[in-house]
Design a protein around this motif. Structure first.
Motif, PDB file in Angstrom:
ATOM      1  N   THR A  41      34.408  40.263  48.836  1.00 36.24           N
ATOM      2  CA  THR A  41      34.482  39.790  47.547  1.00 36.24           C
ATOM      3  C   THR A  41      33.259  39.092  47.100  1.00 36.24           C
ATOM      4  O   THR A  41      32.590  38.142  47.871  1.00 36.24           O
ATOM      5  CB  THR A  41      35.702  38.841  47.241  1.00 36.24           C
ATOM      6  OG1 THR A  41      36.879  39.740  47.552  1.00 36.24           O
ATOM      7  CG2 THR A  41      35.835  38.313  45.848  1.00 36.24           C
ATOM      8  N   GLU A  43      31.551  36.170  44.609  1.00 33.22           N
ATOM      9  CA  GLU A  43      32.189  35.267  44.022  1.00 33.22           C
ATOM     10  C   GLU A  43      31.083  34.118  43.472  1.00 33.22           C
ATOM     11  O   GLU A  43      30.115  34.133  44.124  1.00 33.22           O
ATOM     12  CB  GLU A  43      33.147  34.335  45.040  1.00 33.22           C
ATOM     13  CG  GLU A  43      34.096  34.746  45.760  1.00 33.22           C
ATOM     14  CD  GLU A  43      35.036  34.148  46.782  1.00 33.22           C
ATOM     15  OE1 GLU A  43      34.523  32.932  47.127  1.00 33.22           O
ATOM     16  OE2 GLU A  43      36.229  34.463  46.872  1.00 33.22           O
ATOM     17  N   THR A  69      38.160  43.199  39.276  1.00 35.22           N
ATOM     18  CA  THR A  69      37.628  42.573  40.298  1.00 35.22           C
ATOM     19  C   THR A  69      37.758  43.431  41.757  1.00 35.22           C
ATOM     20  O   THR A  69      37.118  42.981  42.678  1.00 35.22           O
ATOM     21  CB  THR A  69      38.818  41.405  40.628  1.00 35.22           C
ATOM     22  OG1 THR A  69      40.019  42.005  40.875  1.00 35.22           O
ATOM     23  CG2 THR A  69      38.775  40.501  39.533  1.00 35.22           C
ATOM     24  N   GLY A 159      42.042  43.467  35.378  1.00 31.22           N
ATOM     25  CA  GLY A 159      40.995  42.538  35.786  1.00 31.22           C
ATOM     26  C   GLY A 159      40.861  41.414  35.131  1.00 31.22           C
ATOM     27  O   GLY A 159      39.882  40.499  35.242  1.00 31.22           O
ATOM     28  N   ILE A 161      41.010  37.485  35.225  1.00 31.55           N
ATOM     29  CA  ILE A 161      40.958  36.203  36.241  1.00 31.55           C
ATOM     30  C   ILE A 161      41.197  34.856  35.562  1.00 31.55           C
ATOM     31  O   ILE A 161      40.911  34.899  34.339  1.00 31.55           O
ATOM     32  CB  ILE A 161      39.633  36.229  37.043  1.00 31.55           C
ATOM     33  CG1 ILE A 161      38.588  35.941  35.864  1.00 31.55           C
ATOM     34  CG2 ILE A 161      39.477  37.659  37.849  1.00 31.55           C
ATOM     35  CD1 ILE A 161      37.023  35.638  36.385  1.00 31.55           C
ATOM     36  N   PRO A 174      36.027  34.824  41.370  1.00 31.45           N
ATOM     37  CA  PRO A 174      35.724  36.403  42.046  1.00 31.45           C
ATOM     38  C   PRO A 174      35.245  37.055  40.592  1.00 31.45           C
ATOM     39  O   PRO A 174      35.695  36.829  39.618  1.00 31.45           O
ATOM     40  CB  PRO A 174      36.889  36.937  42.582  1.00 31.45           C
ATOM     41  CG  PRO A 174      38.233  36.322  41.755  1.00 31.45           C
ATOM     42  CD  PRO A 174      37.569  34.741  41.262  1.00 31.45           C
ATOM     43  N   GLY A 176      34.197  40.459  41.559  1.00 30.79           N
ATOM     44  CA  GLY A 176      34.077  41.607  41.913  1.00 30.79           C
ATOM     45  C   GLY A 176      33.741  41.975  43.317  1.00 30.79           C
ATOM     46  O   GLY A 176      34.290  41.044  44.105  1.00 30.79           O
ATOM     47  N   ASN A 188      30.122  41.498  34.678  1.00 28.44           N
ATOM     48  CA  ASN A 188      31.246  40.548  34.830  1.00 28.44           C
ATOM     49  C   ASN A 188      30.788  39.221  34.801  1.00 28.44           C
ATOM     50  O   ASN A 188      31.379  38.445  34.371  1.00 28.44           O
ATOM     51  CB  ASN A 188      31.871  40.925  36.239  1.00 28.44           C
ATOM     52  CG  ASN A 188      32.822  42.182  36.077  1.00 28.44           C
ATOM     53  OD1 ASN A 188      33.182  42.843  35.060  1.00 28.44           O
ATOM     54  ND2 ASN A 188      33.317  42.529  37.451  1.00 28.44           N
TER      55      ASN A 188
END
Length: 229
Positions: A41, A43, A69, A159, A161, A174, A176, A188
């Motif tokens: 991931t 971040e 994500t 997606g 968050i 996060p 992606g 993103n």
């Protein structure tokens, strides 16, 4: 301090730790320096010029990332009647009312996101001590207390968050996976950064975006130039 592994040491040799990179370049470096064999991931951590001791400087909200994500989320919805049907049609994994409350009180927590219609909150409030500490409690600020349950479910699946400042004014989120194209990671990132700028507290003084660091799960931190966003 714990000794760094050989992979992390090798990753650090591939960039300058003192350089502030532009967002796209930083994303390319994150992909290049990710040491693990699994799809890590990505971040980002924003250190903001806010004082979380003051309620009006505590940031909390949600944003839908344009490219998601990379993680599939299990969504639960507290609703009845037509709103329950709407949630099911939108793809919610679990939909119900009293029976779900009882199930959660019994120790079940098999979901990533909880959404509730406003009329359900009297019942859902009983779960505050269980869901609150885990960040699962439905909240109007994150769009998870709403009569628009269909849209909320689709956002969560697509997606969305949540973000919030921790006790020292840092927002961790996060954006992606390492397998994402660097351009998509950068887009993103920009969506989240633009959102944080838009919700800047009027009472925040001095430099707002103090520092930004992006990293993969097991990789080193790459610093982003706050003036390039």
């Amino acid at each position: 301090m714990p000794k760094e592994g050989k992979k992390l040491q090798e990753a650090r040799k591939q960039y300058d730790r003192n350089t502030l990179y532009e967002p796209l370049e930083a994303m390319e470096l994150v992909k290049k320096t990710a040491p693990a064999k699994f799809d890590e991931t990505v971040e980002v951590a924003f250190r903001l010029g806010v004082d979380p001791r003051h309620a009006d400087q505590q940031l909390r909200g949600a944003v839908v990332l344009p490219h998601g994500t990379g993680k599939s989320k299990t969504v639960l919805v507290f609703a009845k009647g037509e709103k329950a049907k709407e949630a099911e049609a939108a793809g919610a994994d679990f939909v119900g009312a009293e029976e779900l409350v009882e199930k959660i009180q019994g120790g079940w927590l098999g979901f990533d996101v909880a959404i509730a219609t406003p009329d359900m909150m009297g019942m859902v409030g009983k779960l505050g001590r269980i869901l609150g500490p885990r960040g699962l409690m439905p909240n109007p600020k994150t769009g998870t207390v709403t009569f628009e349950v269909g849209a909320a479910v689709r956002d969560a699946k697509g997606g969305k968050i949540t973000y919030r400042t921790d006790k020292v004014g840092i927002v961790h989120a996060p954006i992606g996976k390492v397998s994402f194209d660097a351009q998509k990671l950068a887009e993103n990132f920009k969506t989240l950064a633009d959102t944080l700028i838009r919700v800047k507290p009027a009472t925040a003084k001095g430099q707002y975006m103090k520092s930004i660091t992006v990293s993969s799960t097991m990789g080193p931190g790459i610093r982003i130039n706050p003036n390039k966003i």
